[in-house]
Design an enzyme around this catalytic site. Structure first.
Site, PDB file in Angstrom:
ATOM      1  CB  ALA A  66      -0.915   0.007   1.223  1.00 24.24           C
ATOM      2  CD  GLU A 133       1.269  -7.005   5.790  1.00 25.31           C
ATOM      3  OE1 GLU A 133       0.849  -6.799   4.634  1.00 25.31           O
ATOM      4  OE2 GLU A 133       2.104  -7.904   6.062  1.00 25.31           O
TER       5      GLU A 133
END
Length: 262
Positions: A66, A133
């Protein structure tokens, strides 16, 4: 087709879709999310395109996940259609035709999740995969937690998910995440070679074969025989196609079949 962040090319029956933000390591912003979803939808609906190759522009990255600058500035601007397609317009987007990821560099976070959403993966020897993450206090919510344990041994997946440590292309190939590792600069050509090999086959049979694999993965073979019910349904669909008649006819006449895709 003209997009701001995506390139869409045709090579015979093969579509080449390129994430085109090399200055940002092909990180996914709102525009790319929408445009990649639109490009995949166009590929799915175009009768004359039978196989897709998905890659990233430049040599450094397939996709770095992202666009954190956009996230920090307030997050993605999503339409309802984009939400249905999932991250990057692909992770929850049903694409009925074979899709090959040509991973030319870093595929981290969402980049790995995009590769996981493809049916085959060809990687540069310099490619790196990873779900980092947890190092940032979040989770791999774009399919990483769901698909990685289905594509590699569970303990290998758990190590990658819980530590956030990356996998080299060689390690990814060893565990079955990657089909082929090639020298730097050759990944697109290698992926195209596989795509054209698939495109030589009957497109209806190829699409139904893909559907059969994914629909039956989590169903039982014998008690009850749910997988066989799916198998029978798909066989009947293929045998009703014009291509199913053309294949044996071409074999008997000792010529190359002319597929119609129907």
């Amino acid at each position: 087709m003209s997009y701001e962040t995506v390139l869409f090319e045709r090579q015979g029956h093969v579509a080449v879709i390129t994430m085109n933000r090399p200055e940002s390591l092909n990180a996914v912003n709102s525009t790319m999310w929408r445009e990649l979803g639109e490009a995949l939808e166009a590929f799915s609906q175009e009768n004359d395109l039978w196989v897709g190759v998905l890659t990233g522009a430049g040599e450094k990255a397939f996709c770095a996940g992202a666009d954190l600058k956009e996230v920090a500035a307030g997050g993605f601007k999503l339409t309802e259609q984009m939400r249905q397609w999932g991250f990057a317009g692909i992770v929850r987007h049903h694409v009925p035709k074979p899709l090959i990821a040509a991973v030319n560099g870093y595929a981290l976070g969402g980049g790995t999740e995009i590769a996981l959403a493809c049916d085959l993966v060809v990687a540069s020897e310099e490619a790196v995969f990873g779900l980092p993450e947890v190092k940032r206090g979040i989770v791999a919510g774009g399919g990483g937690l769901l698909r990685l344990p289905r594509q590699v041994p569970v303990k290998i997946a758990m190590y990658a998910i819980l530590t956030g440590e990356p996998l080299s292309a060689e390690e990814a190939a060893r565990w079955g995440l990657v089909n082929q590792v090639v020298p730097k600069g050759q990944v697109r050509d290698a992926a195209l070679a596989i795509a054209h090999k698939i495109a030589e086959n009957a497109p209806v049979a190829v699409r139904v074969s893909k559907e059969g694999v994914y629909r039956s993965l989590d169903t039982s073979l014998d008690f009850p025989a749910d997988a066989w019910v799916i198998n029978e349904e798909l066989i009947m669909r293929v045998m009703a196609s014009e291509d199913a008649k053309e294949g044996p006819r071409a074999f008997a006449e000792r010529r190359k079949p002319v597929w119609k895709g129907r």
